[in-house]
Design a protein around this motif. Structure first.
Motif, short mmCIF file in Angstrom:
data_model
loop_
_atom_site.label_atom_id
_atom_site.label_comp_id
_atom_site.label_asym_id
_atom_site.label_seq_id
_atom_site.Cartn_x
_atom_site.Cartn_y
_atom_site.Cartn_z
N HIS B 234 -3.98 18.61 -8.28
CA HIS B 234 -4.47 19.47 -9.27
C HIS B 234 -4.44 20.96 -8.84
O HIS B 234 -4.24 21.41 -7.63
CB HIS B 234 -6.02 19.24 -9.21
N ILE B 235 -4.23 21.77 -9.89
CA ILE B 235 -3.93 23.10 -9.67
C ILE B 235 -5.05 23.90 -8.84
O ILE B 235 -5.01 24.89 -8.10
CB ILE B 235 -3.70 23.76 -11.05
N ALA B 236 -6.40 23.35 -9.07
CA ALA B 236 -7.52 23.76 -8.26
C ALA B 236 -7.82 23.41 -6.82
O ALA B 236 -8.67 23.90 -6.30
CB ALA B 236 -8.73 23.95 -9.08
N THR B 237 -7.11 22.40 -6.47
CA THR B 237 -7.24 21.84 -4.99
C THR B 237 -6.10 21.79 -4.20
O THR B 237 -5.03 21.97 -4.68
CB THR B 237 -7.69 20.28 -5.40
N LEU B 238 -6.42 21.57 -2.92
CA LEU B 238 -5.46 21.68 -2.04
C LEU B 238 -6.02 20.28 -1.13
O LEU B 238 -6.56 20.82 0.22
CB LEU B 238 -4.99 22.80 -1.37
N PRO B 239 -6.03 19.01 -1.10
CA PRO B 239 -6.47 18.47 -0.32
C PRO B 239 -5.57 17.96 0.93
O PRO B 239 -4.33 17.94 0.67
CB PRO B 239 -6.62 16.82 -1.04
N VAL B 240 -6.24 17.67 2.18
CA VAL B 240 -5.35 17.41 3.16
C VAL B 240 -5.96 16.32 3.84
O VAL B 240 -7.37 16.44 4.18
CB VAL B 240 -5.29 18.79 4.25
N GLY B 241 -5.34 15.31 4.23
CA GLY B 241 -5.83 14.31 5.01
C GLY B 241 -4.90 14.02 6.24
O GLY B 241 -3.94 14.04 6.36
N ILE B 242 -5.87 13.87 7.37
CA ILE B 242 -5.18 13.99 8.70
C ILE B 242 -5.64 12.49 9.36
O ILE B 242 -6.68 12.20 9.34
CB ILE B 242 -5.28 15.11 9.62
N VAL B 243 -4.57 11.66 9.80
CA VAL B 243 -5.07 10.38 10.53
C VAL B 243 -4.04 10.74 11.83
O VAL B 243 -2.98 10.73 11.78
CB VAL B 243 -4.37 9.17 9.73
N ILE B 244 -4.85 10.23 13.07
CA ILE B 244 -4.33 10.35 14.42
C ILE B 244 -4.42 9.17 14.72
O ILE B 244 -5.58 8.18 14.82
CB ILE B 244 -5.11 11.37 15.10
N SER B 245 -3.41 8.61 15.34
CA SER B 245 -3.49 7.22 16.00
C SER B 245 -3.23 7.50 17.75
O SER B 245 -2.39 8.19 18.09
CB SER B 245 -2.23 6.24 15.56
N CYS B 246 -3.84 6.64 18.13
CA CYS B 246 -3.62 6.80 19.80
C CYS B 246 -2.28 6.47 20.19
O CYS B 246 -1.43 5.87 19.14
CB CYS B 246 -4.67 5.85 20.65
N TRP B 247 -1.95 6.23 21.35
CA TRP B 247 -0.43 6.05 21.88
C TRP B 247 -0.11 4.55 21.40
O TRP B 247 0.96 4.38 21.37
CB TRP B 247 -0.28 6.46 23.42
N CYS B 248 -1.33 3.75 21.43
CA CYS B 248 -1.15 2.41 21.08
C CYS B 248 -1.24 2.28 19.75
O CYS B 248 -2.22 1.57 19.15
CB CYS B 248 -2.26 1.79 21.96
N LEU B 249 -0.29 2.45 19.16
CA LEU B 249 -0.08 2.47 17.67
C LEU B 249 0.46 1.06 17.20
O LEU B 249 1.37 0.58 17.48
CB LEU B 249 0.74 3.42 16.99
N ARG B 250 -0.70 0.31 16.60
CA ARG B 250 -0.23 -1.30 16.51
C ARG B 250 -0.28 -1.46 14.91
O ARG B 250 -1.27 -1.06 14.14
CB ARG B 250 -1.53 -2.25 16.87
N LYS B 251 1.00 -1.85 14.45
CA LYS B 251 1.42 -2.12 13.28
C LYS B 251 2.28 -3.06 13.10
O LYS B 251 2.89 -3.60 13.83
CB LYS B 251 1.77 -0.81 12.46
N GLY B 252 2.22 -3.67 11.74
CA GLY B 252 3.27 -4.70 11.32
C GLY B 252 3.65 -4.53 9.96
O GLY B 252 2.86 -4.09 9.03
N ILE B 253 4.75 -5.34 9.59
CA ILE B 253 4.98 -5.57 8.09
C ILE B 253 4.96 -7.17 7.99
O ILE B 253 5.68 -7.74 8.92
CB ILE B 253 6.60 -4.76 7.66
N TYR B 254 4.54 -7.51 6.85
CA TYR B 254 4.44 -8.88 6.44
C TYR B 254 5.31 -9.42 5.43
O TYR B 254 4.99 -8.64 4.40
CB TYR B 254 2.89 -9.54 6.44
N ASN B 255 6.17 -10.31 5.50
CA ASN B 255 7.02 -10.43 4.27
C ASN B 255 6.74 -11.83 3.86
O ASN B 255 7.66 -12.33 2.95
CB ASN B 255 8.60 -10.35 4.87
N GLY B 256 5.94 -12.70 4.27
CA GLY B 256 5.57 -14.06 4.01
C GLY B 256 5.06 -14.13 2.69
O GLY B 256 4.96 -13.35 1.99
#
Lengths: 187, 256
Positions: B234-256
């Motif tokens: 929006h012209i009147a806003t400037l949202p900033v979202g910050i996410v920090i993950s520790c060194w141990c970033l656990r993630k996955g993609i599931y295709n099943g």
């Protein structure tokens, strides 16, 4: 590991207070795991827990009754309890991450803050030889657990009287650390 | 070890808690190789000892097996995700309370938090330490790019000592306040080895200039990687979202 002194608890308490900030040590002996709700319950219960000399801020993960992962949790979240715990007799805090200068002041000269490597749950669990739940099993991960550890690696973060071991080196780090309220004062 | 494609989602959630993805290991190896502080190197040594131990024993790298967030298309419905999460967390630590007021353990680590908006199903496991170091900030749209970047690096430097550095940083700029943090977290699902933009390099350099280092034990590797993505807003806003993950970033993609 280089520079890693072995410290046997509780017989080497006096040695521990002689250590300098930044020293790596390996501790062996009985420690107690507690965290946010455990501490609330300890205070609310009015019971005396005279043996909580070494508190490890940790909520271990168990599989089939065995602890398989048990790294430290964020110490700064437990700062509110420092004063009371020290009055109850806690001499050593083990956790991870920085603490505020105010909390460091509360500790200094009365207790020692040791940092264990954060996120290294599998490694640290392998240093736990025996464990048992002492109180509050209904809190699950936050129950009060007694652990017998062997060669548990920690680094000294806040210690008796001596603010920093190596003045010149630490001043440099302290310069940027203390300017920010949330950084551990000497590491 | 490569995650099997045929694995059940619940098994995959358990698996990522013991085996880090290739891009995460890439950054950790790089940091271990170029870290100049002695204490920082020591911390990196603990990290690799831990990774080895977790893989060998098939136990979670970190006791905080956190809360899992899913990003994916609607075909993976709420019921499916709940069931798989429930099954997975039988083997992981129950880290959820039913109510933030009563603090009674939930015992099932449910509900699974699900944000749609992707073609494939991806998930991220983040512990409390990392979750605590998140931000939603509504900046003044008059802010320059320079000022936004300064806010980002300032926030990360303030929080990094608490969330097991070296950290991964994901930032979404734009969107709406209700979406911007999820947009940021989702950025972590991508292969992070992609060449950084000038903006990202600048923020990374600033963060690493802080000297916080691995584990907060001092050194030049405070952050491993910074991802910043812009979204229309929006012209009147400037949202900033910050996410920090520790060194141990656990993630996955599931295709099943």
């Amino acid at each position: 590991m280089r520079n890693s002194k072995k410290v046997l608890l509780p017989t080497s308490y006096s040695l521990l207070t002689k250590l300098k900030v930044g020293d790596f040590i390996k501790i062996s002996g009985k420690i107690f795991a507690a965290r946010d709700q455990t501490l609330k319950r300890i205070f609310a219960s009015g019971r005396k827990f005279p043996k909580l000399k070494i508190l490890y801020f940790c909520g271990p993960l168990e599989r089939q009754g065995r602890i398989v992962s048990a790294g430290p949790t964020t110490t700064s979240r437990m700062e509110w309890a420092f004063e009371e715990l020290i009055k109850m007799g806690t001499k050593f805090f083990i956790g991870k991450g920085g603490i505020s200068p105010e909390a460091a002041k509360t500790i200094r000269g009365r207790a020692v803050y040791l940092e264990a490597p954060g996120g290294c749950g599998a490694l640290l669990a392998s240093k736990i030889k025996r464990s048992r739940i002492v109180a509050f099993p209904e809190l699950q991960a936050q129950a009060l657990v007694e652990m017998e550890v062997e060669d548990f690696p920690v680094v000294v973060a806040v210690v008796k009287e001596v603010a920093c071991g190596n003045e010149s080196e630490n001043k440099k780090i302290e310069g940027h650390a203390l300017g920010r309220k949330n950084f551990s004062p000497c590491l | 070890m490569k995650l099997s494609e045929k694995m059940k989602l619940s098994e995959k959630i358990v698996e990522v808690n013991s085996f880090l993805p290739a891009d995460v290991k890439f950054f950790l190896r790089k940091a271990a190789a170029n870290e100049s502080s002695e204490k920082g190197r020591k911390f990196m040594g603990f990290i690799f000892e831990n990774i080895k131990m977790a893989e060998k024993k098939k136990v979670p790298l970190c006791q905080d097996t956190g809360i899992v967030s899913f990003y994916g298309p609607p075909k993976y419905n709420e019921g499916f995700l709940k069931k798989e999460t429930y099954l997975a967390y039988k083997k992981l630590r129950q880290s959820q309370v039913k109510s933030p007021f009563t603090k009674r353990p939930d015992g099932r680590n449910l509900p699974a938090i699900h944000c749609r908006r992707r073609r494939s199903l991806g998930f991220i496991v983040r512990g409390g330490g990392s979750q605590n170091c998140s931000a939603l900030k509504m900046l003044n749209p008059a802010a320059t790019q320079e000022e936004v970047l300064r806010f980002i690096s300032g926030f990360v430097i303030e929080k990094a000592p608490f969330c097991c550095p070296p950290v991964f940083v994901a930032v979404a700029v734009g969107g709406t306040p209700s979406t911007v943090v999820a947009l940021a977290e989702e950025l972590l699902l991508k292969d992070l080895r992609k060449k950084p933009t000038d903006m990202e390099s600048k923020v990374l350099k600033k963060i690493n200039g802080s000297g916080i280092g691995p584990g907060g034990w001092g050194g030049k590797n405070t952050a491993l990687c910074v991802k910043i993505k812009e979204f229309p807003c929006h012209i009147a806003t400037l949202p900033v979202g910050i996410v920090i993950s520790c060194w141990c970033l656990r993630k996955g993609i599931y295709n099943g």
